[in-house]
Design a protein around this motif. Structure first.
Motif, short mmCIF file in Angstrom:
data_model
loop_
_atom_site.label_atom_id
_atom_site.label_comp_id
_atom_site.label_asym_id
_atom_site.label_seq_id
_atom_site.Cartn_x
_atom_site.Cartn_y
_atom_site.Cartn_z
N THR A 102 6.14 4.03 -9.98
CA THR A 102 6.26 5.43 -10.33
C THR A 102 6.26 5.46 -11.88
N ASN A 103 7.38 4.60 -12.34
CA ASN A 103 7.72 4.81 -13.73
C ASN A 103 7.49 3.27 -14.52
N GLY A 104 7.90 2.15 -14.11
CA GLY A 104 7.79 0.96 -14.57
C GLY A 104 6.37 0.51 -14.96
N THR A 105 5.49 0.32 -13.91
CA THR A 105 4.25 -0.15 -14.42
C THR A 105 3.53 0.90 -15.53
N LEU A 106 3.84 2.00 -15.12
CA LEU A 106 3.12 2.94 -16.37
C LEU A 106 3.53 2.72 -17.53
N ALA A 107 4.71 2.45 -17.67
CA ALA A 107 5.27 2.12 -19.16
C ALA A 107 4.68 1.03 -19.66
N ILE A 108 4.64 -0.16 -18.70
CA ILE A 108 4.05 -1.41 -19.34
C ILE A 108 2.60 -1.05 -19.83
N ASN A 109 1.88 -0.47 -19.00
CA ASN A 109 0.45 -0.12 -19.35
C ASN A 109 0.26 0.92 -20.72
N LYS A 110 1.00 1.77 -20.60
CA LYS A 110 1.07 2.53 -21.87
C LYS A 110 1.18 1.84 -23.10
N ALA A 111 1.99 0.95 -23.11
CA ALA A 111 2.17 0.07 -24.28
C ALA A 111 1.11 -1.20 -24.30
N LYS A 112 0.49 -1.35 -23.53
CA LYS A 112 -0.54 -2.63 -23.18
C LYS A 112 -1.54 -2.35 -24.57
N GLY A 113 -1.58 -3.51 -25.30
CA GLY A 113 -2.90 -3.49 -26.28
C GLY A 113 -2.32 -2.88 -27.59
N LYS A 114 -0.94 -2.44 -27.56
CA LYS A 114 -0.63 -1.70 -29.18
C LYS A 114 0.43 -2.61 -29.78
N ALA A 115 1.15 -3.43 -28.88
CA ALA A 115 2.28 -4.15 -29.61
C ALA A 115 1.88 -5.62 -29.90
N ASP A 116 2.47 -6.44 -30.45
CA ASP A 116 2.26 -8.01 -30.66
C ASP A 116 2.64 -8.60 -29.35
N GLU A 117 3.77 -8.15 -28.72
CA GLU A 117 3.90 -8.71 -27.44
C GLU A 117 4.86 -7.81 -26.42
N ILE A 118 4.65 -7.83 -25.50
CA ILE A 118 5.25 -6.94 -24.45
C ILE A 118 6.19 -7.89 -23.67
N LEU A 119 7.62 -7.73 -23.53
CA LEU A 119 8.43 -8.27 -22.56
C LEU A 119 8.76 -7.27 -21.53
N VAL A 120 9.36 -7.63 -20.50
CA VAL A 120 9.98 -6.82 -19.40
C VAL A 120 11.19 -7.66 -19.26
N ALA A 121 12.11 -6.72 -19.20
CA ALA A 121 13.64 -7.06 -18.79
C ALA A 121 14.67 -6.15 -17.99
N SER A 122 15.60 -6.75 -17.69
CA SER A 122 16.69 -5.80 -16.83
C SER A 122 17.97 -6.51 -17.31
N PHE A 123 19.15 -6.16 -16.57
CA PHE A 123 20.36 -6.75 -16.92
C PHE A 123 20.17 -8.25 -16.36
N SER A 124 19.45 -8.54 -15.59
CA SER A 124 19.69 -9.75 -14.95
C SER A 124 18.93 -10.86 -15.75
N ASN A 125 18.39 -10.51 -16.92
CA ASN A 125 18.10 -11.40 -17.96
C ASN A 125 18.19 -10.72 -19.52
#
Length: 236
Positions: A102-125
């Protein structure tokens, strides 16, 4: 000279931020990016974040596993739900996974192509991600996935934790960054108790109670996850 770090409180505000030349860190603590980190750290080959259920099903027909949720519930016909434990299961190891949430993959796709690099992260890393960001000379924007366009307290806490870890190398000038840092400092000693007020935690309690404390454990995995083309993979 210090670099900058900013926090985007929801994907609906991405257009208010200039992502060009920057590193974006997308976080969806409950639970998409926690799943992504857990899976890729324990043997998943790649995860392709997509927007629509139909895209997942097309990739499933090509041999991918289909994973994700709608409204926090597993999607009919999918192989995996949106629990980190599912992405660490034996059936996921060595597999390419197509994932929609619902939310996470939407956020990634909204940023795709606009930034130099996209990371995904959570408390676990958290710490490996912070260490990598300290090692490169780029400004950072943390995008909190939230819930259907609204802020999510758990994602804001992650953003605050990352800002605090980068305080020696990155300046935080925006109010959203100060808000995230203040929230994390209040919550740091007992995030589970602090998040009892969080709206998304209340949604998940009956659906994924075991996932909640797991997703708040720091530094379970020494990995950095980045987007390469359309796929999330471990960063060398």
């Amino acid at each position: 000279m210090k670099r900058n770090i900013d926090v985007c409180l929801t994907p609906n505000l991405i257009e208010q931020h200039d992502l060009a030349g920057k590193v974006v860190v997308v976080t969806d603590v409950f639970r998409a990016t926690s799943c992504m980190v857990a899976g890729l750290a324990t043997g998943v080959k790649s995860i392709t974040p997509v927007l629509e259920v139909e895209e997942c099903l097309k990739l499933q027909a090509q041999g991918y596993l289909a994973g994700g949720e709608r409204h926090a519930k597993m999607i009919e016909g999918f192989d995996l739900d949106n629990s980190p434990f599912s992405y660490m299961a034996d059936k996921a190891k060595g597999k390419d996974i197509a994932m929609t949430t619902t939310n996470g993959t939407l956020a990634i796709n909204k940023a795709k192509g606009k930034a130099d690099e996209i990371l995904v992260a959570s408390f676990s890393n958290l710490s490996p991600t912070a260490k990598y960001l300290q090692s490169i000379d780029k400004d950072v924007i943390v995008i909190c996935a939230g819930w259907k366009g609204r802020p999510g307290l758990e994602d804001i806490l992650f953003a605050g934790a990352l800002v605090k870890m980068l305080s020696e190398t990155h300046e935080n000038e925006e109010d959203s960054t100060h808000l995230a840092t203040a929230a994390y400092e209040d919550a740091e000693t007992d995030m589970v108790a602090y998040l009892q007020r969080a709206s998304h935690l209340k949604r998940l309690k009956n659906l994924a109670g075991n996932d909640i404390p797991y997703c708040l454990i720091k530094d379970q995995f020494d990995v950095v996850i980045h987007l390469v083309g359309d796929k999330l993979q471990l960063k060398d």
